[in-house]
Design a protein around this motif. Structure first.
Motif, PDB file in Angstrom:
ATOM      1  N   ILE A 133      -9.014 -14.902  -1.411  1.00  0.00           N
ATOM      2  CA  ILE A 133      -8.137 -15.802  -1.181  1.00  0.00           C
ATOM      3  C   ILE A 133      -6.396 -14.570  -1.866  1.00  0.00           C
ATOM      4  CG2 ILE A 133      -6.496 -17.325  -2.150  1.00  0.00           C
ATOM      5  CD1 ILE A 133      -8.547 -19.141  -2.192  1.00  0.00           C
ATOM      6  N   VAL A 134      -7.054 -13.795  -2.999  1.00  0.00           N
ATOM      7  CA  VAL A 134      -5.782 -12.984  -3.481  1.00  0.00           C
ATOM      8  C   VAL A 134      -5.909 -11.804  -2.762  1.00  0.00           C
ATOM      9  CG1 VAL A 134      -5.354 -11.031  -5.266  1.00  0.00           C
ATOM     10  CG2 VAL A 134      -6.383 -13.550  -6.013  1.00  0.00           C
ATOM     11  N   SER A 135      -6.641 -11.214  -1.846  1.00  0.00           N
ATOM     12  CA  SER A 135      -6.855 -10.367  -1.093  1.00  0.00           C
ATOM     13  C   SER A 135      -6.549 -10.671   0.061  1.00  0.00           C
ATOM     14  CB  SER A 135      -8.298  -9.922  -0.968  1.00  0.00           C
ATOM     15  OG  SER A 135      -8.194  -8.814   0.145  1.00  0.00           O
ATOM     16  N   ALA A 136      -6.761 -11.888   0.672  1.00  0.00           N
ATOM     17  CA  ALA A 136      -5.449 -12.241   1.848  1.00  0.00           C
ATOM     18  C   ALA A 136      -4.332 -12.529   1.639  1.00  0.00           C
ATOM     19  CB  ALA A 136      -6.085 -13.342   2.768  1.00  0.00           C
TER      20      ALA A 136
ATOM     21  N   PHE B  26      -0.097  -1.620   0.188  1.00  0.00           N
ATOM     22  CA  PHE B  26      -0.779  -3.063  -0.102  1.00  0.00           C
ATOM     23  C   PHE B  26      -1.882  -3.298   0.693  1.00  0.00           C
ATOM     24  CE2 PHE B  26       3.258  -3.883  -1.214  1.00  0.00           C
ATOM     25  CZ  PHE B  26       3.445  -4.733  -2.374  1.00  0.00           C
ATOM     26  N   PRO B  27      -2.704  -2.750   1.776  1.00  0.00           N
ATOM     27  CA  PRO B  27      -3.584  -2.542   2.288  1.00  0.00           C
ATOM     28  C   PRO B  27      -4.531  -2.093   0.964  1.00  0.00           C
ATOM     29  CG  PRO B  27      -2.154  -1.788   4.114  1.00  0.00           C
ATOM     30  CD  PRO B  27      -1.537  -2.023   3.074  1.00  0.00           C
ATOM     31  N   PHE B  28      -4.577  -0.979   0.627  1.00  0.00           N
ATOM     32  CA  PHE B  28      -5.285  -0.324  -0.155  1.00  0.00           C
ATOM     33  C   PHE B  28      -5.448  -1.425  -1.567  1.00  0.00           C
ATOM     34  CE2 PHE B  28      -3.489   2.749   1.762  1.00  0.00           C
ATOM     35  CZ  PHE B  28      -4.946   4.064   2.456  1.00  0.00           C
ATOM     36  N   MET B  29      -4.356  -1.943  -1.776  1.00  0.00           N
ATOM     37  CA  MET B  29      -4.728  -3.205  -2.733  1.00  0.00           C
ATOM     38  C   MET B  29      -5.095  -4.567  -2.633  1.00  0.00           C
ATOM     39  SD  MET B  29      -0.241  -3.038  -4.387  1.00  0.00           S
ATOM     40  CE  MET B  29      -1.061  -4.003  -6.165  1.00  0.00           C
ATOM     41  N   ALA B  30      -5.398  -4.797  -1.545  1.00  0.00           N
ATOM     42  CA  ALA B  30      -5.978  -6.078  -0.968  1.00  0.00           C
ATOM     43  C   ALA B  30      -7.604  -5.648  -1.101  1.00  0.00           C
ATOM     44  CB  ALA B  30      -6.053  -5.812   0.578  1.00  0.00           C
ATOM     45  N   ALA B  31      -7.399  -3.871  -0.399  1.00  0.00           N
ATOM     46  CA  ALA B  31      -9.301  -3.895  -0.617  1.00  0.00           C
ATOM     47  C   ALA B  31      -9.824  -3.190  -1.685  1.00  0.00           C
ATOM     48  CB  ALA B  31      -9.221  -2.429   0.598  1.00  0.00           C
ATOM     49  N   ARG B  32      -9.460  -3.417  -2.761  1.00  0.00           N
ATOM     50  CA  ARG B  32      -9.225  -3.287  -3.937  1.00  0.00           C
ATOM     51  C   ARG B  32      -9.536  -4.078  -5.699  1.00  0.00           C
ATOM     52  NH1 ARG B  32      -5.333  -0.286  -7.068  1.00  0.00           N
ATOM     53  NH2 ARG B  32      -5.963  -0.437  -9.003  1.00  0.00           N
ATOM     54  N   VAL B  33      -9.646  -5.446  -4.449  1.00  0.00           N
ATOM     55  CA  VAL B  33      -9.430  -6.673  -5.655  1.00  0.00           C
ATOM     56  C   VAL B  33     -10.763  -7.099  -5.770  1.00  0.00           C
ATOM     57  CG1 VAL B  33      -8.582  -9.395  -5.576  1.00  0.00           C
ATOM     58  CG2 VAL B  33      -7.314  -7.804  -4.710  1.00  0.00           C
ATOM     59  N   THR B  34     -11.054  -7.818  -6.950  1.00  0.00           N
ATOM     60  CA  THR B  34     -12.840  -7.707  -7.298  1.00  0.00           C
ATOM     61  C   THR B  34     -12.782  -8.753  -7.557  1.00  0.00           C
ATOM     62  OG1 THR B  34     -12.022  -6.897  -9.290  1.00  0.00           O
ATOM     63  CG2 THR B  34     -12.987  -5.293  -7.831  1.00  0.00           C
ATOM     64  N   SER B  35     -13.921  -9.403  -7.829  1.00  0.00           N
ATOM     65  CA  SER B  35     -14.395 -11.030  -8.356  1.00  0.00           C
ATOM     66  C   SER B  35     -13.664 -11.554  -9.476  1.00  0.00           C
ATOM     67  CB  SER B  35     -16.115 -11.441  -8.385  1.00  0.00           C
ATOM     68  OG  SER B  35     -16.120 -11.898  -8.913  1.00  0.00           O
ATOM     69  N   GLY B  36     -13.029 -12.615  -9.141  1.00  0.00           N
ATOM     70  CA  GLY B  36     -11.999 -13.326  -9.668  1.00  0.00           C
ATOM     71  C   GLY B  36     -10.932 -12.440 -10.172  1.00  0.00           C
ATOM     72  N   ASP B  37     -10.164 -11.340 -10.160  1.00  0.00           N
ATOM     73  CA  ASP B  37      -9.674 -10.633  -9.690  1.00  0.00           C
ATOM     74  C   ASP B  37      -9.088 -10.082 -11.304  1.00  0.00           C
ATOM     75  OD1 ASP B  37      -6.979  -8.953  -8.878  1.00  0.00           O
ATOM     76  OD2 ASP B  37      -5.881 -10.754  -9.320  1.00  0.00           O
ATOM     77  N   LYS B  38     -10.045  -9.142 -11.673  1.00  0.00           N
ATOM     78  CA  LYS B  38     -10.435  -9.099 -13.248  1.00  0.00           C
ATOM     79  C   LYS B  38      -8.890  -7.990 -13.291  1.00  0.00           C
ATOM     80  CE  LYS B  38     -14.361  -7.613 -13.068  1.00  0.00           C
ATOM     81  NZ  LYS B  38     -15.398  -8.416 -11.704  1.00  0.00           N
ATOM     82  N   GLU B  39      -8.736  -7.125 -12.501  1.00  0.00           N
ATOM     83  CA  GLU B  39      -7.014  -6.291 -12.604  1.00  0.00           C
ATOM     84  C   GLU B  39      -5.862  -6.521 -12.178  1.00  0.00           C
ATOM     85  OE1 GLU B  39      -8.458  -2.496 -10.341  1.00  0.00           O
ATOM     86  OE2 GLU B  39      -9.964  -2.238 -11.169  1.00  0.00           O
ATOM     87  N   ASN B  40      -6.456  -7.560 -11.948  1.00  0.00           N
ATOM     88  CA  ASN B  40      -5.396  -8.977 -11.748  1.00  0.00           C
ATOM     89  C   ASN B  40      -4.166  -7.850 -10.842  1.00  0.00           C
ATOM     90  OD1 ASN B  40      -2.957 -10.903 -12.198  1.00  0.00           O
ATOM     91  ND2 ASN B  40      -2.344 -10.353 -14.047  1.00  0.00           N
ATOM     92  N   LEU B  41      -4.777  -7.666  -9.928  1.00  0.00           N
ATOM     93  CA  LEU B  41      -3.928  -7.493  -8.820  1.00  0.00           C
ATOM     94  C   LEU B  41      -3.027  -7.967  -7.939  1.00  0.00           C
ATOM     95  CD1 LEU B  41      -7.385  -4.759  -6.939  1.00  0.00           C
ATOM     96  CD2 LEU B  41      -4.709  -4.043  -7.918  1.00  0.00           C
ATOM     97  N   GLU B  42      -3.304  -9.380  -8.558  1.00  0.00           N
ATOM     98  CA  GLU B  42      -2.371 -10.357  -7.202  1.00  0.00           C
ATOM     99  C   GLU B  42      -0.986 -10.266  -8.480  1.00  0.00           C
ATOM    100  OE1 GLU B  42      -1.493 -14.586  -7.111  1.00  0.00           O
ATOM    101  OE2 GLU B  42      -2.784 -14.295  -8.604  1.00  0.00           O
ATOM    102  N   ALA B  43      -0.877 -10.246  -9.787  1.00  0.00           N
ATOM    103  CA  ALA B  43      -0.196  -9.414 -10.226  1.00  0.00           C
ATOM    104  C   ALA B  43       0.760  -8.600 -10.681  1.00  0.00           C
ATOM    105  CB  ALA B  43       0.649 -10.056 -11.878  1.00  0.00           C
ATOM    106  N   GLN B  44       0.095  -7.487  -9.293  1.00  0.00           N
ATOM    107  CA  GLN B  44       0.984  -5.902  -9.448  1.00  0.00           C
ATOM    108  C   GLN B  44       1.146  -5.621  -8.646  1.00  0.00           C
ATOM    109  OE1 GLN B  44      -2.470  -2.689 -10.665  1.00  0.00           O
ATOM    110  NE2 GLN B  44      -3.451  -3.962 -11.538  1.00  0.00           N
ATOM    111  N   ALA B  45       0.975  -6.735  -7.066  1.00  0.00           N
ATOM    112  CA  ALA B  45       1.415  -6.877  -5.960  1.00  0.00           C
ATOM    113  C   ALA B  45       2.552  -7.705  -6.097  1.00  0.00           C
ATOM    114  CB  ALA B  45       0.390  -7.046  -5.271  1.00  0.00           C
ATOM    115  N   ALA B  46       2.648  -8.601  -6.756  1.00  0.00           N
ATOM    116  CA  ALA B  46       4.292  -9.040  -6.589  1.00  0.00           C
ATOM    117  C   ALA B  46       4.850  -7.915  -7.176  1.00  0.00           C
ATOM    118  CB  ALA B  46       3.608 -10.237  -7.772  1.00  0.00           C
TER     119      ALA B  46
END
Length: 275
Positions: A62-65, A85-105
């Motif tokens: 969901i976060v990757s999408a 952003f495509p690179f960030m989407a591809a880097r999202v891990t299980s549970g978004d441990k690195e909180n890439l959702e917030a980084q992208a925002a």
């Protein structure tokens, strides 16, 4: 507006949720039918039994999408920085441990709305427009969750004890950039406040077509397909979400068009739109 108990009961019998919004246009209460699906009991049991690793994998997708959608919108607007952003989407891990959702925002909002913009759910102006659009999308996802026989309070990531629609808040994430695109176009045309015509444009957003696995479905149906695929994932124990593809630049332009329904369907504008 005055409501009767009979009206609420009749809507519930037909599977319709009722969303009540506060002065900031965010939902403050929702009524949902208790029997949303013929197999609701079994599906809720599957939902309860879902493993934590499965929930983390579902959230990763969901976060990757969502991030992919944000990058696609920025690219369609020709904004420098969208390529990250495509690179960030591809880097999202299980549970978004690195909180890439917030980084992208943190990157996304200044690029789309300007460096001075701050997302504030209690603010007026631009934020009120976003709140109203998100409320429409959230209600659409809440309806889909109920129709799929899932319990809306049992989220895969959102888990606030006071949130009765945590699962809708999970599923709405990839749809949010559609609202952002519409609000961005409104700002470009000088629209900064809500009125009946603006609300109508938000309501018609759920008729916008999205591509899922080579097929075209309106937003409302895409939400239903996503909720059903989530139910299926709970049943089989594997993440198999029916997520839609980001729109093309031409399609993004249609999202922000004042006559969205006419551009999307070829139909003439309604009397309400012309008013």
């Amino acid at each position: 507006m005055t409501w009767s108990g009979t009206v609420v009961a009749r809507l519930a019998e037909r599977g319709a949720p009722i969303v009540f919004c506060g002065t900031n246009h965010s939902p403050i209460a929702v009524t949902l039918p208790l029997e949303g699906h013929h197999a609701q009991g079994g599906r809720i049991q599957d939902q309860l039994n879902a493993s934590r690793p499965l929930s983390k994998q579902l959230w990763r997708r969901i976060v990757s999408a969502k991030i992919a959608m944000q990058g696609s919108l920025l690219a369609a607007r020709g904004i420098e920085g969208a390529q990250a952003f495509p690179f960030m989407a591809a880097r999202v891990t299980s549970g978004d441990k690195e909180n890439l959702e917030a980084q992208a925002a943190r990157r996304y909002w200044p690029l789309l709305m300007g460096v001075g913009f701050r997302r504030d759910r209690d603010a007026v102006g631009v934020n009120a427009l976003l709140n109203y659009g998100y409320a429409v999308m959230r209600a659409t996802c809440a309806r889909a969750v109920a129709a799929a026989g899932l319990h809306p309070s049992l989220g895969i990531q959102h888990s606030n004890r006071g949130n009765a629609f945590a699962l809708a808040d999970d599923l709405v994430e990839p749809f949010r950039p559609l609202v952002d695109a519409l609000v961005d176009q409104m700002l470009r045309s000088g629209t900064t406040t809500l009125d009946p015509v603006v609300k109508l444009r938000f309501a018609r957003l759920i008729a916008f077509d999205l591509r899922i696995a080579g097929e075209v479905s309106p937003v409302s149906m895409a939400a239903h397909r996503l909720a059903r695929s989530l139910s299926r994932s709970f049943e089989i124990g594997r993440p198999e979400l029916a997520l839609f593809d980001p729109p093309t630049p031409v399609e993004w332009a249609v999202v922000g068009a004042p006559d969205l329904d006419r551009l999307a369907t070829g139909s003439p504008s309604s009397a309400a739109e012309d008013a």
